[in-house]
Design a protein around this motif. Structure first.
Motif, mmCIF file in Angstrom:
data_model
loop_
_atom_site.group_PDB
_atom_site.id
_atom_site.type_symbol
_atom_site.label_atom_id
_atom_site.label_comp_id
_atom_site.label_asym_id
_atom_site.label_seq_id
_atom_site.Cartn_x
_atom_site.Cartn_y
_atom_site.Cartn_z
ATOM 1 N N ARG A 34 10.007 6.121 18.417
ATOM 2 C CA ARG A 34 9.728 4.696 18.280
ATOM 3 C C ARG A 34 10.977 3.890 18.617
ATOM 4 O O ARG A 34 12.097 4.323 18.356
ATOM 5 C CB ARG A 34 9.291 4.409 16.833
ATOM 6 C CG ARG A 34 8.827 2.989 16.561
ATOM 7 C CD ARG A 34 8.273 2.879 15.144
ATOM 8 N NE ARG A 34 9.285 3.216 14.145
ATOM 9 C CZ ARG A 34 10.203 2.374 13.677
ATOM 10 N NH1 ARG A 34 10.256 1.130 14.128
ATOM 11 N NH2 ARG A 34 11.066 2.759 12.765
ATOM 12 N N ALA A 37 14.420 3.713 16.518
ATOM 13 C CA ALA A 37 14.478 4.819 15.556
ATOM 14 C C ALA A 37 15.801 5.575 15.663
ATOM 15 O O ALA A 37 16.069 6.461 14.845
ATOM 16 C CB ALA A 37 13.313 5.774 15.770
ATOM 17 N N ASP A 116 12.791 7.546 12.336
ATOM 18 C CA ASP A 116 13.623 6.974 11.280
ATOM 19 C C ASP A 116 13.145 7.552 9.951
ATOM 20 O O ASP A 116 11.954 7.455 9.619
ATOM 21 C CB ASP A 116 13.472 5.445 11.301
ATOM 22 C CG ASP A 116 14.403 4.722 10.337
ATOM 23 O OD1 ASP A 116 14.724 5.269 9.266
ATOM 24 O OD2 ASP A 116 14.796 3.588 10.659
ATOM 25 N N ARG A 118 13.292 6.573 7.127
ATOM 26 C CA ARG A 118 12.718 5.563 6.230
ATOM 27 C C ARG A 118 11.288 5.196 6.622
ATOM 28 O O ARG A 118 10.564 4.611 5.811
ATOM 29 C CB ARG A 118 13.602 4.305 6.242
ATOM 30 C CG ARG A 118 15.030 4.561 5.767
ATOM 31 C CD ARG A 118 15.942 3.384 6.077
ATOM 32 N NE ARG A 118 16.050 3.164 7.522
ATOM 33 C CZ ARG A 118 16.807 2.211 8.079
ATOM 34 N NH1 ARG A 118 17.509 1.404 7.296
ATOM 35 N NH2 ARG A 118 16.862 2.079 9.389
ATOM 36 N N HIS A 119 10.903 5.534 7.875
ATOM 37 C CA HIS A 119 9.555 5.177 8.362
ATOM 38 C C HIS A 119 8.995 6.306 9.223
ATOM 39 O O HIS A 119 8.707 6.109 10.404
ATOM 40 C CB HIS A 119 9.612 3.886 9.190
ATOM 41 C CG HIS A 119 10.394 2.780 8.552
ATOM 42 N ND1 HIS A 119 9.926 2.065 7.474
ATOM 43 C CD2 HIS A 119 11.625 2.273 8.850
ATOM 44 C CE1 HIS A 119 10.829 1.161 7.129
ATOM 45 N NE2 HIS A 119 11.866 1.266 7.941
ATOM 46 N N THR A 122 4.662 7.330 11.939
ATOM 47 C CA THR A 122 3.897 6.129 12.245
ATOM 48 C C THR A 122 2.697 6.506 13.110
ATOM 49 O O THR A 122 2.632 7.616 13.660
ATOM 50 C CB THR A 122 4.763 5.119 13.013
ATOM 51 O OG1 THR A 122 5.052 5.658 14.318
ATOM 52 C CG2 THR A 122 6.066 4.816 12.277
ATOM 53 N N ASP A 125 3.881 7.751 16.347
ATOM 54 C CA ASP A 125 4.405 9.127 16.250
ATOM 55 C C ASP A 125 3.253 10.125 16.274
ATOM 56 O O ASP A 125 3.339 11.177 16.923
ATOM 57 C CB ASP A 125 5.212 9.315 14.957
ATOM 58 C CG ASP A 125 6.474 8.480 14.907
ATOM 59 O OD1 ASP A 125 7.070 8.220 15.971
ATOM 60 O OD2 ASP A 125 6.872 8.091 13.791
#
Length: 199
Positions: A34, A37, A116, A118-119, A122, A125
């Motif tokens: 992403r 990222a 990332d 923290r995320h 998604t 992804d």
């Protein structure tokens, strides 16, 4: 790792179309992820080169396939995905270019998928994982920016992500800021370049 090819990486060229890709039968590892990222930062850290791949604070900046040569293979920095402000036309072109590359590129031996920490995971992804799985591509996930979490919390997230990934991919924590996870990533991707299964 001994006999480490990554510090010898050099920028080769940028490609807007598949026919511009290298014609040699050398193995390729694609870096996908992403926008923002930490994909370019991860590539730079693995290659121990600060400015090998251009980093940008503007998500969606990379719109080409950027090729880097190194002993025994190539690294391919794919355009970042998932940035909302990218026009629909460019998004469609991205799907054709990147999806086609993953589906049909004979030299592609695996994908380093940057998330990332923290995320993670998604919807974009998940789309990349689906593309990779349907094309029979190996995937190794780098959970970047792990320095933002305590070691224990980062380990817990990695465990959760690996459970969600199942057999689709392997997974590790990574930080371009402090270098943690770099040697593990070099070992994994280096094994792919040599035709070994890796960790």
């Amino acid at each position: 790792m001994s006999d480490n090819p990554f510090p010898k990486a050099e920028f080769l060229r940028s490609c807007a179309r598949h026919e511009q890709l290298p014609t040699e039968s050398l193995p390729e590892i694609a870096f996908a992820g992403r926008s923002n990222a930490g994909k370019s930062s991860a590539l730079n850290k693995i290659c121990q080169r600060r400015k090998l791949a251009r980093t940008s604070k503007t998500p969606g900046r990379t719109q080409l396939l950027n090729i880097f040569s190194l002993p025994g293979g190539h690294l391919v920095d794919l355009p970042g995905y998932g940035y909302a402000n990218v026009p629909e036309k460019i998004r469609r072109e991205w799907n054709v270019m990147v999806g086609g590359y993953i589906a049909s590129r004979d030299q592609l031996v695996g994908i380093a998928l940057i998330m990332d920490i923290r995320h993670p995971l998604t919807p974009h992804d998940e789309q990349m994982l689906t593309w990779a799985e349907s094309s029979g591509r190996r995937v190794h996930v780098l959970l970047t920016k792990a320095d933002k979490f305590s070691r224990g919390r980062a380990a817990n997230v990695r465990q959760q992500v690996q459970k969600a990934l199942g057999e689709r991919a392997t997974c590790q924590t990574f930080s371009a800021a402090d270098g943690s996870g770099c040697e593990q990533a070099q070992t994994k991707l280096g094994a792919w370049l040599k035709g070994e299964p890796g960790l």
